[in-house]
Scaffold this active site. Structure first.
Site: not given
Ligand SMILES: *[C@@H]1O[C@H](CO)[C@@H](O)[C@H](O)[C@H]1NC(C)=O
Ligand SMILES: *[C@@H]1O[C@H](CO)[C@@H](O)[C@H](O)[C@H]1NC(C)=O
Ligand SMILES: *[C@@H]1O[C@H](CO)[C@@H](O)[C@H](O)[C@H]1NC(C)=O
Length: 395
Positions: A221, A244
């Site tokens: 993430d 991310h």
């Protein structure tokens, strides 16, 4: 007597001068978890032993160090190291490794595992191999959409310095920084697989004057997520990937005002990440994100190297009017490749994003046959040198 025994035990592997005169107020005192009953065999629960050693450290009259020695694995079911501490300038010498119980043996609260709160002037000096392994893989498989603990939370810790910490495979986020003022994280290494769900590297919220430097973060993430109530947040020489990207937000899911300002991301890289420099806000939110600078950024096969998404969290392509206000965002000195053609994507709410600056941008596609391009909605600002060319920004 207890003090004497402690001293004798510590003598063997710290410095022989340390225990001379326990009344020497400014001399560092050492509290080794092994002296408080820790086994360090990776099997017995060492939580209480570490807690006892912490209480002595925290309550010491002068500067004090909690020692978690090397070459040992400490099974910890839960750890809450709480202040305020009497000792000025507390250190944790963290050379060993801490592991959690298996998921099935997890009891009680699933929101966090290790929590350090209300401790001012704390230095954590880690070194050597992996200091914290979160054993996340079972959680990622069996608890994909249930609550998975954040491994390490700092709450209300001012004047924090964490150095050389290595963490891997958190069930949820790795490090949460909440309600802290003045924290520096240096040479932090966080590593979890690309497919691991919501394993953010750092989650920062309600904090200010936070620096993350010289660190490597690869997760499933955000490498760093900067959430509401944060200001003066600095990330320098951070290598992000997989992951991310470094994100402002998401903001605005909460109905209360969410504010992020004064963020400087400098000399960082995004290698194989799904986003690079990202700002994400939910439709309908309130508050603002402003004075945000991303500069000297290296890219390699980054998807969405530069992205503002004010439609975060919903499928509808229609931007909404009410949104967290985004302004004074500078992207300067981006260099490298994007995974596909879309290099710059500024999707603002219908009320617009203002004072966006793009300069010294050079982003080409990793496949030379696909030229890169920029796309904007309701974005206002100015462009200096940029590849791809940006014609979509309004005055
Ligand atoms: C950027 O960071 C790299 C290491 O990640 C370092 O070698 C280099 O000197 C830095 N450049 C600048 C201009 O600070
Ligand atoms: C929403 O805002 C309230 C008040 O500021 C805060 O206590 C809560 O943690 C926030 N919730 C989320 C999901 O951010
Ligand atoms: C944009 O910049 C101009 C000039 O610095 C300033 O006057 C204006 O208030 C800024 N607007 C926003 C929304 O930041």
């Amino acid at each position: 007597m207890q003090r004497l025994i402690t001293c004798i035990l510590i003598l063997g592997f710290v410095s022989p001068t340390l225990c001379l005169g326990s009344d020497a107020g400014t001399k560092m005192r050492y509290f080794n978890v092994m002296d408080y009953g820790a086994r360090g065999d990776g099997t017995c629960d060492d939580s209480n032993a570490i807690l006892s050693a912490w209480q002595r450290t925290c309550g010491a009259e002068g500067p004090a160090t909690l020692v978690i020695p090397s070459g040992k694995i400490f099974l910890v079911t839960r750890l809450k190291l709480e202040g305020p501490c009497k000792a000025p300038g507390i250190r944790i010498k963290f050379a060993g490794k801490i592991v959690p119980p298996a998921m099935d043996a997890w009891a009680g609260d699933r929101s966090s595992w290790i929590v350090i709160s209300y401790v001012n002037g704390l230095t954590i000096d880690a070194s050597g191999g992996i200091n914290i392994d979160g054993y996340g893989s079972t959680w990622w498989e069996k608890c994909r959409s249930c609550q998975r603990p954040t491994v390490l939370r700092f709450h209300a810790c001012n004047g924090l310095f964490v150095n050389s910490l290595r963490m891997t495979n958190s069930p949820g986020a790795h490090i949460s920084v909440n309600g802290c003022d003045d924290a520096r994280f240096s040479q932090i290494n966080i590593n979890a697989p690309q497919h691991s769900p919501n394993t953010d590297g750092f989650d920062i919220a309600s904090s200010k004057n936070i620096l993350i430097e010289d660190s490597t973060i690869g997760t499933g993430d955000d490498c760093i997520a900067i959430n509401g109530g944060s200001s003066y947040i600095y990330a320098t020489r951070v290598a992000c990937g997989p992951g991310h990207g470094i994100s402002i937000g998401s903001l605005g899911k909460n109905k209360s005002q969410e504010i992020v300002e004064e963020v400087y991301v400098r000399n960082c890289s995004f290698i194989g990440t799904t986003n690079g420099a990202r700002i994400k806000t939910w439709p309908g939110g309130s508050g603002y994100a402003r004075k945000i600078t991303f500069e000297q950024i290296k890219l390699r096969e980054t998807q969405n190297p530069i992205i503002i998404d004010q439609n975060y969290g919903i499928k509808s392509p229609n931007p909404t009017d009410k949104a967290v206000k985004v302004s004074e965002v500078t992207y300067r000195g981006f260099d490298g490749t994007s995974a596909d053609g879309k290099a710059i994507d500024l999707k603002c709410s219908t009320s617009g994003c203002f004072n966006i600056t793009l300069d010294q941008i050079h982003i080409v596609a990793s496949q030379p046959s696909k030229p890169t391009y920029a796309s904007c909605k309701n974005a206002h600002g100015k462009v200096g040198y940029s590849v791809p060319k940006v014609f979509c920004l309004s005055k």
